[in-house]
Design an enzyme around this catalytic site. Structure first.
Site, short mmCIF file in Angstrom:
data_model
loop_
_atom_site.label_atom_id
_atom_site.label_comp_id
_atom_site.label_asym_id
_atom_site.label_seq_id
_atom_site.Cartn_x
_atom_site.Cartn_y
_atom_site.Cartn_z
CE LYS A 80 -4.41 -1.73 1.38
NZ LYS A 80 -5.63 -1.59 2.08
CE LYS B 73 -13.43 -2.56 1.04
NZ LYS B 73 -12.20 -2.39 1.81
CE LYS C 292 -6.42 -7.39 -1.24
NZ LYS C 292 -7.23 -7.28 -0.08
N1 AQP Z 1 -9.96 -10.49 -3.02
C1 AQP Z 1 -10.27 -10.95 -1.83
N2 AQP Z 1 -10.49 -12.27 -1.66
C2 AQP Z 1 -10.83 -12.77 -0.44
N3 AQP Z 1 -10.97 -12.00 0.66
C3 AQP Z 1 -10.78 -10.67 0.52
N4 AQP Z 1 -10.84 -9.65 1.39
C4 AQP Z 1 -10.54 -8.49 0.75
N5 AQP Z 1 -10.27 -8.74 -0.54
C5 AQP Z 1 -10.41 -10.08 -0.72
C6 AQP Z 1 -11.19 -9.78 2.79
O1 AQP Z 1 -12.18 -8.81 3.08
C7 AQP Z 1 -11.99 -8.32 4.40
C8 AQP Z 1 -12.00 -6.82 4.42
O2 AQP Z 1 -10.91 -6.25 3.83
P1 AQP Z 1 -10.62 -4.71 4.09
O3 AQP Z 1 -11.79 -3.89 3.80
O4 AQP Z 1 -10.04 -4.51 5.44
O5 AQP Z 1 -9.53 -4.33 3.11
P2 AQP Z 1 -8.67 -5.12 2.15
O6 AQP Z 1 -8.34 -6.49 2.60
O7 AQP Z 1 -7.49 -4.26 1.87
O8 AQP Z 1 -9.70 -5.22 0.97
P3 AQP Z 1 -9.71 -4.43 -0.34
O9 AQP Z 1 -10.98 -4.66 -1.04
O10 AQP Z 1 -8.47 -4.72 -1.11
O11 AQP Z 1 -9.72 -2.93 0.14
P4 AQP Z 1 -8.77 -1.75 -0.22
O12 AQP Z 1 -8.78 -1.67 -1.70
O13 AQP Z 1 -9.39 -0.56 0.46
O14 AQP Z 1 -7.42 -2.07 0.32
C9 AQP Z 1 -10.72 -8.94 4.93
O15 AQP Z 1 -11.08 -10.05 5.74
C10 AQP Z 1 -10.03 -9.42 3.71
O16 AQP Z 1 -9.22 -10.56 3.95
#
Ligand code: AQP
Length: 345
Positions: free
Chosen positions: A123, A211, A208
């Site tokens: 990040k 968002k 992965k």
């Molecule tokens: N691609 C994924 N596959 C499986 N699990 C996922 N999680 C996120 N992406 C995947 C799980 O969702 C939960 C919440 O995640 P988060 O909101 O704390 O942020 P993150 O993991 O960083 O998810 P994003 O979508 O990638 O958000 P941004 O883009 O804001 O960084 C966690 O349990 C995560 O494992």
């Protein structure tokens, strides 16, 4: 840490959270939310599900949009099956005990532990000097989120495995250094399961689903309607080969493997069963079948989300009720840690 007490005997509690950094998507659902609901419905667990807005400000954000983003995430939880009468749904920032315990844990965690965290490296990107200090200590706050409820289990996607190991290291170190032989905090277990534990981008099988990906076509959002879901699956990146007959044939084919994994997670079938059915067929046949399954599964969630999000008064009521319940559990734990660490009063 061989002398760490591991004999924690408190209640079985579940804690998990998501950042209000954009619309929740299929990866969030299959990796985490689906398991949140299963643990809630199992009935044996006391479940706390928060919207982690304090984590969301570790990256640049728009303050004017954050309250609605929190409401949106809460609505997505409920639309996915989290029941506010069975589980505690709240905003992290509404429970100050998280921040209080996080500071104590900042003084327990070691710089070297945090320097190994791959999510910070991803990040922060190349210019880590300009990253916020909050982004660096993100996993420490996450440990406080979990341990301020003495949560024994945390349902998350695979990407969070390293942070959960850090949480255990912090608990073990606190117990060892200050516990006087008692396991003050549990060594929390991650619950990472199912073929949806790591859902990849629809545009790049090596990244992965996220968002914050600039391409909306890379993910299926939980508020996408049936046409949008079908269109995104139709446009998903694939290779020119037909599907293989067995799982071995998916090695080195990340996009094909991802689509088969999504089909498996949505239907409860194994990848082997799916390949027995579709092996030898091209994506021209498989994608419409996947779209049908995805629409059937996700349309009720997105319909319910769109209904709930119009009633912000009700969402705010649920979040306030959740914050009260959460604070009642969290503050005594923060107070216990304050006392153990030697704070005045
Ligand atoms: N691609 C994924 N596959 C499986 N699990 C996922 N999680 C996120 N992406 C995947 C799980 O969702 C939960 C919440 O995640 P988060 O909101 O704390 O942020 P993150 O993991 O960083 O998810 P994003 O979508 O990638 O958000 P941004 O883009 O804001 O960084 C966690 O349990 C995560 O494992």
């Amino acid at each position: 840490m061989s002398d760490t007490p591991t004999d924690y005997s408190g209640p079985q509690r579940v804690l998990s959270g998501m950042q209000p950094t954009g619309q929740l998507h299929l990866g969030n659902y299959l990796g985490a939310l689906k398991n949140w609901v299963a643990l809630q419905d199992d009935g044996a667990w006391d479940c706390f599900y928060c919207v982690v807005d304090m984590h969301a400000i570790t990256m640049p954000h728009d303050p004017a949009k954050l309250p609605d983003a929190v409401r949106s995430a809460a609505a997505a939880y409920i639309a996915s099956g989290v029941d506010p009468e069975k589980s505690t749904i709240f905003a992290q920032s509404a429970v100050p005990a998280h921040a209080e315990l996080a500071w104590i844990f900042n003084c327990v965690a070691r710089l070297g532990w945090l320097e190994r965290m791959t999510q910070f490296k991803d990040k922060a990107g190349k210019d880590k000097e300009r990253a916020s200090v909050g982004l660096f200590t993100y996993p420490v706050l996450q440990a406080a989120d979990i341990l301020v409820y003495k949560a024994t289990h945390v349902p998350v996607g695979e990407d969070q495995k390293q942070h959960l190991e850090l949480c255990r290291d912090i608990a073990a170190r606190f117990n060892r250094d200050y516990g006087k032989g008692e396991a003050v905090f549990p060594l929390t277990e991650p619950v990472i399961q199912g073929p949806g534990a790591r859902v990849m981008s629809l545009r790049d099988g090596a990244s992965k689903m996220s968002k914050s990906d600039v391409s909306d076509n890379s993910r299926i959002n939980l508020d996408d309607d049936a046409d949008t879901i079908a269109r995104k699956i139709k446009k998903a990146k694939t290779d020119p080969e037909p599907l293989p007959d067995s799982e071995d044939g998916l090695a080195d084919r990340p996009e094909a493997s991802n689509l088969v994994g999504i089909y498996a997670a949505l239907t409860g079938k194994t990848k082997a069963d799916i390949l027995a059915e579709f092996g030898g067929q091209g994506f021209g046949a498989f994608k419409p079948a996947l779209a049908e399954v995805a629409v059937e599964y996700l349309a009720p969630i997105s319909d319910e989300y769109r209904r709930l999000i119009t009633d912000t008064t009700e969402i705010d009521r649920i979040l306030r009720q959740g914050a009260e319940r959460a604070q009642a559990v969290a503050q005594p734990v923060a107070d216990e840690a304050r006392k153990i660490i030697g704070f005045w009063g």
